[in-house]
Write a protein that holds these residues in place. Structure first.
Motif, PDB file in Angstrom:
ATOM      1  N   GLY A  10       0.968  -1.183  -0.088  1.00 53.80           N
ATOM      2  CA  GLY A  10      -0.319   0.126   0.044  1.00 53.80           C
ATOM      3  C   GLY A  10       0.595   1.109  -0.228  1.00 53.80           C
ATOM      4  O   GLY A  10       2.030   1.262   0.451  1.00 53.80           O
ATOM      5  N   PRO A  11       0.615   2.440  -0.562  1.00 58.76           N
ATOM      6  CA  PRO A  11      -1.231   2.636  -0.929  1.00 58.76           C
ATOM      7  C   PRO A  11      -0.872   2.078  -2.539  1.00 58.76           C
ATOM      8  O   PRO A  11       0.011   1.108  -2.927  1.00 58.76           O
ATOM      9  N   ILE A  12      -2.413   2.504  -3.384  1.00 58.99           N
ATOM     10  CA  ILE A  12      -2.390   1.457  -4.673  1.00 58.99           C
ATOM     11  C   ILE A  12      -1.830   2.918  -5.484  1.00 58.99           C
ATOM     12  O   ILE A  12      -1.944   3.907  -5.025  1.00 58.99           O
ATOM     13  N   ASN A  23      -3.785  10.750  -5.692  1.00 55.76           N
ATOM     14  CA  ASN A  23      -2.980   8.993  -4.894  1.00 55.76           C
ATOM     15  C   ASN A  23      -3.448   8.246  -5.879  1.00 55.76           C
ATOM     16  O   ASN A  23      -4.941   7.993  -6.813  1.00 55.76           O
ATOM     17  N   GLY A  24      -2.535   7.458  -6.845  1.00 57.74           N
ATOM     18  CA  GLY A  24      -3.133   6.188  -8.010  1.00 57.74           C
ATOM     19  C   GLY A  24      -3.959   7.163  -9.682  1.00 57.74           C
ATOM     20  O   GLY A  24      -3.923   8.572  -9.647  1.00 57.74           O
ATOM     21  N   SER A  81      -8.921  10.698  -5.454  1.00 59.73           N
ATOM     22  CA  SER A  81      -7.830   9.933  -5.022  1.00 59.73           C
ATOM     23  C   SER A  81      -8.530   8.641  -5.465  1.00 59.73           C
ATOM     24  O   SER A  81      -9.474   8.927  -5.017  1.00 59.73           O
ATOM     25  N   PHE A 117      -8.372   4.892  -3.974  1.00 57.94           N
ATOM     26  CA  PHE A 117      -8.435   4.796  -2.351  1.00 57.94           C
ATOM     27  C   PHE A 117      -8.374   3.095  -1.342  1.00 57.94           C
ATOM     28  O   PHE A 117      -8.317   2.692  -0.805  1.00 57.94           O
ATOM     29  N   ILE A 118      -9.334   3.041  -2.992  1.00 56.08           N
ATOM     30  CA  ILE A 118      -9.687   1.042  -2.669  1.00 56.08           C
ATOM     31  C   ILE A 118      -9.864   0.075  -3.775  1.00 56.08           C
ATOM     32  O   ILE A 118     -10.162   1.064  -5.085  1.00 56.08           O
ATOM     33  N   ASN A 160      -4.771   3.363   1.914  1.00 61.29           N
ATOM     34  CA  ASN A 160      -5.460   2.509   0.998  1.00 61.29           C
ATOM     35  C   ASN A 160      -6.437   1.221   1.565  1.00 61.29           C
ATOM     36  O   ASN A 160      -6.374   0.822   2.479  1.00 61.29           O
TER      37      ASN A 160
END
Length: 274
Positions: A4-6, A63-64, A161, A163-164, A221
């Protein structure tokens, strides 16, 4: 091994330009890397040598991001109807605003924005589910406050972002066992809940219960595993190729060199060094 994170969600597409434009328009993302040809090293890691030299575009948020790989041969899966990586979840500061933006960008609403249910009461989350043009599902989720037993992003700082990522499993416990046995992940939830979007897709009563379990990753995440109905089918994968829809989820982790794990249902998890 901590993960993590993705980092990146990989999706096969017939239309690179439209796919990228939809995420840029809907979520305010940017082109991460100008168009390039898929590298031999990546294709070899994924055992997808048929895609060597395929055109690629990457887009990303705070993010991601998403890597789109052009493939004219794949058959687009029906959203949530096949086992494997099914969804990416994006946190936003105003779910209704982003749903409207996503629809204008070309996404299709599968389930309108509603509060998500916990085991006994609603969670401080409001989410809608939409389908992209490549068989992928996008959760658009507004986090209203801290969620018990989870570490999630602050949407005032990370709106837009990933997050999952959601794994639609033929056998939840089998998929979860692989992740828990190989990685330092914490089981944040395991419950039966009426997942409205699954019930709509499978034309079941909206109060039909489905089991889901979430695993907390580093970087605030998570990976969610949904037990899909038995009517779900295996996603076709041609030799030396990737499954259609969401095929690879890439995370950062405590490895010294890139590593790929094949989870059940042909879901590929790629770990890149921090």
């Amino acid at each position: 091994m901590k993960i993590g994170p993705i980092e990146t969600v990989t999706i096969l597409t017939h239309d690179l330009a439209t796919s990228a434009a939809m995420y840029i328009s809907a979520f305010g993302w940017q082109i991460k890397e100008t168009e390039y040809k898929l590298r031999i090293q990546e294709a070899n890691r994924w055992q997808a040598t048929n895609l060597i030299g395929a055109r690629v575009i990457e887009v990303s948020g705070i993010n991601g991001g998403v890597r789109f790989i052009e493939s004219t041969e794949h058959q687009k899966p029906q959203p949530l109807r096949t086992f494997g990586w099914s969804s990416l979840e994006i946190c936003v500061d105003d779910v209704h605003k982003y749903v409207a933006r996503a629809v204008a960008a070309g996404f299709t609403v599968l389930n309108e924005a509603v509060p998500l249910s916990g085991s006994s009461k609603p969670l401080p989350l409001i989410a809608a589910q939409l389908a992209g043009i490549n068989g992928e599902v996008v959760y658009i989720t507004q986090i209203l406050s801290e969620v018990p037993n989870f570490e999630l992003p602050d949407v005032s700082k990370e709106s837009g972002s990933i997050f999952i990522c959601v794994l639609g499993a033929s056998d939840l416990e089998k998929s979860r066992e692989v992740l828990e046995s190989q990685f330092e992940v914490r089981r944040a939830s395991d419950r039966e809940v009426a997942i409205r979007v699954i019930n709509r897709v499978y034309e079941k009563p909206l109060d039909t219960l489905h089991r889901l379990s979430s695993l907390q990753l580093a970087g605030r995440n998570a990976i969610e595993i949904d037990q899909l109905p038995t009517e779900g089918v295996r996603r076709e994968v041609a030799p030396n190729d990737l499954p259609a829809g969401i095929s690879v989820v890439t995370v950062r982790g405590s490895v010294t060199e890139p590593k790929v794990i094949k989870l059940p249902d042909d879901a590929l998890l790629e770990i890149l060094p921090y």
